[in-house]
Design a protein around this motif. Structure first.
Motif, mmCIF file in Angstrom:
data_model
loop_
_atom_site.group_PDB
_atom_site.id
_atom_site.type_symbol
_atom_site.label_atom_id
_atom_site.label_comp_id
_atom_site.label_asym_id
_atom_site.label_seq_id
_atom_site.Cartn_x
_atom_site.Cartn_y
_atom_site.Cartn_z
ATOM 1 N N VAL A 31 0.910 -1.145 -0.041
ATOM 2 C CA VAL A 31 0.013 -0.086 0.021
ATOM 3 C C VAL A 31 0.882 1.210 -0.056
ATOM 4 C CG1 VAL A 31 -1.610 1.312 1.357
ATOM 5 C CG2 VAL A 31 -1.923 -1.219 1.200
ATOM 6 N N GLU A 32 1.922 1.545 0.788
ATOM 7 C CA GLU A 32 2.775 2.393 0.821
ATOM 8 C C GLU A 32 3.510 2.469 -0.228
ATOM 9 O OE1 GLU A 32 4.116 2.751 5.490
ATOM 10 O OE2 GLU A 32 5.259 1.349 4.208
ATOM 11 N N SER A 33 3.958 1.472 -1.135
ATOM 12 C CA SER A 33 4.554 1.797 -2.328
ATOM 13 C C SER A 33 3.496 2.159 -3.476
ATOM 14 C CB SER A 33 5.011 0.287 -2.894
ATOM 15 O OG SER A 33 5.925 -0.355 -1.996
ATOM 16 N N SER A 57 0.969 3.955 -2.730
ATOM 17 C CA SER A 57 0.701 5.489 -2.527
ATOM 18 C C SER A 57 1.798 6.420 -2.893
ATOM 19 C CB SER A 57 0.249 5.618 -1.097
ATOM 20 O OG SER A 57 1.176 5.243 -0.280
ATOM 21 N N SER A 58 3.031 5.922 -2.816
ATOM 22 C CA SER A 58 4.217 6.922 -3.293
ATOM 23 C C SER A 58 4.380 7.082 -4.488
ATOM 24 C CB SER A 58 5.371 6.050 -2.393
ATOM 25 O OG SER A 58 5.663 4.939 -3.546
ATOM 26 N N LEU A 59 3.685 6.187 -5.540
ATOM 27 C CA LEU A 59 3.580 6.610 -6.608
ATOM 28 C C LEU A 59 2.549 7.620 -7.006
ATOM 29 C CD1 LEU A 59 3.565 2.614 -8.288
ATOM 30 C CD2 LEU A 59 5.370 4.561 -8.555
ATOM 31 N N LEU A 60 1.593 7.729 -6.206
ATOM 32 C CA LEU A 60 0.467 8.826 -6.390
ATOM 33 C C LEU A 60 0.968 9.923 -5.879
ATOM 34 C CD1 LEU A 60 -2.549 6.385 -5.842
ATOM 35 C CD2 LEU A 60 -1.586 7.138 -8.272
ATOM 36 N N SER A 61 1.557 9.900 -4.882
ATOM 37 C CA SER A 61 1.898 11.139 -4.234
ATOM 38 C C SER A 61 3.451 11.264 -4.000
ATOM 39 C CB SER A 61 1.081 11.501 -2.781
ATOM 40 O OG SER A 61 1.908 10.462 -1.910
ATOM 41 N N ARG A 62 3.974 12.195 -3.696
ATOM 42 C CA ARG A 62 5.343 12.567 -3.601
ATOM 43 C C ARG A 62 5.419 12.111 -1.908
ATOM 44 N NH1 ARG A 62 8.533 17.751 -5.888
ATOM 45 N NH2 ARG A 62 10.433 16.289 -5.506
ATOM 46 N N GLY A 63 6.590 11.250 -1.885
ATOM 47 C CA GLY A 63 7.102 10.869 -0.624
ATOM 48 C C GLY A 63 7.784 11.883 0.353
ATOM 49 N N SER A 64 7.752 11.901 1.516
ATOM 50 C CA SER A 64 8.425 12.973 2.092
ATOM 51 C C SER A 64 9.582 12.430 2.917
ATOM 52 C CB SER A 64 7.427 13.326 3.414
ATOM 53 O OG SER A 64 8.175 14.254 4.212
ATOM 54 N N LEU A 65 10.536 13.439 2.756
ATOM 55 C CA LEU A 65 12.061 13.084 3.363
ATOM 56 C C LEU A 65 12.301 12.520 4.913
ATOM 57 C CD1 LEU A 65 14.462 15.080 1.145
ATOM 58 C CD2 LEU A 65 14.085 12.806 1.047
#
Length: 194
Positions: A147-149, A151-159
């Motif tokens: 799920v995290e993978s 969602s990271s495609l759809l939104s930018r991941g945070s550092l």
């Protein structure tokens, strides 16, 4: 007259250069000794390392902290840039499967050798070292769920979600991928010489 003045200036510059070279080589040896002592303090479960030893057994429970790994890799880089390739490899090899920076440094030297020689054996050694380095870096990267993978495609991941070690692992992993791509190109070119 001008020729004599410039010759005297050149000789003075050479003396200054020689003095600076002596200062650099003395300080690099003391830095290397200091770094080795600092790094050895982290090595509680390992046998003492000996200069020139080809293998050192490492325990999977032993972990190299980020600062010590960076310091020892800086020493290896100084050795490499001083044309002491074997010493640099021997310094990095024992920890290449435990520390992401040792893995990156070791594989980089092996890959550079492959790129410079175009020998098939060196290229195979480089590919093998790069695979090992990628596996080592992967151990330190953040583990994502499915799920995290997605969602990271759809939104930018945070550092902010990454720890310092995970950020370093991402950088090392990316560098390994870049070197692997370059080595693959060299491998293809060695099969089809111009």
């Amino acid at each position: 007259m001008a020729l004599l003045g410039s010759r005297a200036e050149l000789e003075a510059d050479e003396d200054v250069f020689e003095d600076a070279l002596e200062t650099i080589s003395i300080s690099s040896h003391s830095d290397m000794a200091t770094s080795s002592l600092h790094f050895a303090s982290c090595d509680t479960q390992q046998a003492p390392r000996q200069r020139g030893a080809s293998t050192v057994s490492s325990s999977s429970s032993t972990k190299v902290d980020l600062k010590s790994g960076l310091e020892e890799c800086a020493v290896a880089l100084n050795l490499f840039l001083s044309n002491k390739f074997t010493d640099a490899l021997e310094l990095l090899r024992p920890w290449a499967k435990e520390s992401m920076y040792h893995a990156l440094g070791y594989s980089t030297i092996v890959v550079l050798q492959a790129v410079l020689t175009f020998e098939q054996q060196d290229i195979q050694n480089g590919i093998s070292a790069m695979k090992d380095a990628l596996q080592t870096c992967q151990k330190y990267r953040k583990k994502y769920t499915v799920v995290e993978s997605f969602s990271s495609l759809l939104s930018r991941g945070s550092l902010e979600q990454l720890s310092e070690e995970e950020m370093h692992a991402e950088i090392c992993y990316a560098e390994c991928l870049l070197q692997k791509a370059a080595l693959t190109f060299v491998q293809r070119m060695s099969f089809y010489p111009a």
